[in-house]
Write a protein that holds these residues in place. Structure first.
Motif, PDB file in Angstrom:
ATOM      1  N   ALA A 207      62.839  92.561  18.123  1.00  0.00           N
ATOM      2  CA  ALA A 207      63.329  91.979  16.906  1.00  0.00           C
ATOM      3  C   ALA A 207      63.221  90.607  17.249  1.00  0.00           C
ATOM      4  O   ALA A 207      62.839  89.999  18.247  1.00  0.00           O
ATOM      5  CB  ALA A 207      64.829  92.602  16.899  1.00  0.00           C
ATOM      6  N   GLU A 208      63.520  89.818  16.221  1.00  0.00           N
ATOM      7  CA  GLU A 208      63.504  88.374  16.094  1.00  0.00           C
ATOM      8  C   GLU A 208      64.991  87.821  16.649  1.00  0.00           C
ATOM      9  O   GLU A 208      66.070  88.076  16.128  1.00  0.00           O
ATOM     10  CB  GLU A 208      63.585  87.697  14.719  1.00  0.00           C
TER      11      GLU A 208
ATOM     12  N   ASN B 202      67.727  89.482  13.829  1.00  0.00           N
ATOM     13  CA  ASN B 202      67.189  89.668  12.480  1.00  0.00           C
ATOM     14  C   ASN B 202      68.251  89.147  11.495  1.00  0.00           C
ATOM     15  O   ASN B 202      68.583  89.918  10.782  1.00  0.00           O
ATOM     16  CB  ASN B 202      66.781  91.403  12.213  1.00  0.00           C
TER      17      ASN B 202
END
Length: 138
Positions: free
Chosen positions: A109-110, A128
């Motif tokens: 994920a970011e 995210n």
């Protein structure tokens, strides 16, 4: 609602205090009560995490890899440091402790903006575009 508002204000203040006007690629990021200072710099060709004494002596490259390592956060005691690295293809949070870095975020994920709690046992971060808090497992 109050907790969410606090985190929004906290991160807004945090981001507004960053120094980005430096011409040599160094950004002073975090310091702690033990007098340590950590910063990110691209002086090696990619962004790395460096630690130094508050006097500027004893500069040590913490991350030493061929990938971008950024956004360090240092615990108050100076024995833990978190940072973001893209060495796995996407940004993950790494914990540097006892001269070893380990990935502490399992999902692809970011991740961004890790901050260590005052006790050094938890981190808050953005994943995210949502705010999360996790206990650091030692």
């Amino acid at each position: 609602m109050t907790r969410t508002f606090f985190y929004i204000v906290f991160f807004g203040l945090l981001l507004s205090c960053r120094d980005s006007g430096d011409t040599v690629g160094d950004n002073s990021i975090a310091s702690n009560l033990s007098g340590k200072l950590v910063f990110q710099s691209n002086r090696t060709g990619d962004f790395e995490i460096f630690m130094t004494n508050k006097s500027g002596t004893g500069i040590t490259n913490i991350s030493q890899d061929a990938f971008d390592d950024m956004n360090p956060s240092l615990s108050l005691s100076g024995n833990k440091l978190t940072y973001i690295s893209d060495r796995d293809g996407v940004p993950h949070i790494y914990l540097f402790q006892d001269n070893v870095s380990i990935k502490i975020t399992p999902l692809d994920a970011e991740y961004s903006s890790p901050q260590i709690s005052h006790r050094g046992d938890k981190i808050i971060f953005i994943r995210n575009y949502n705010l999360y808090g996790e206990r650091i497992v030692n």
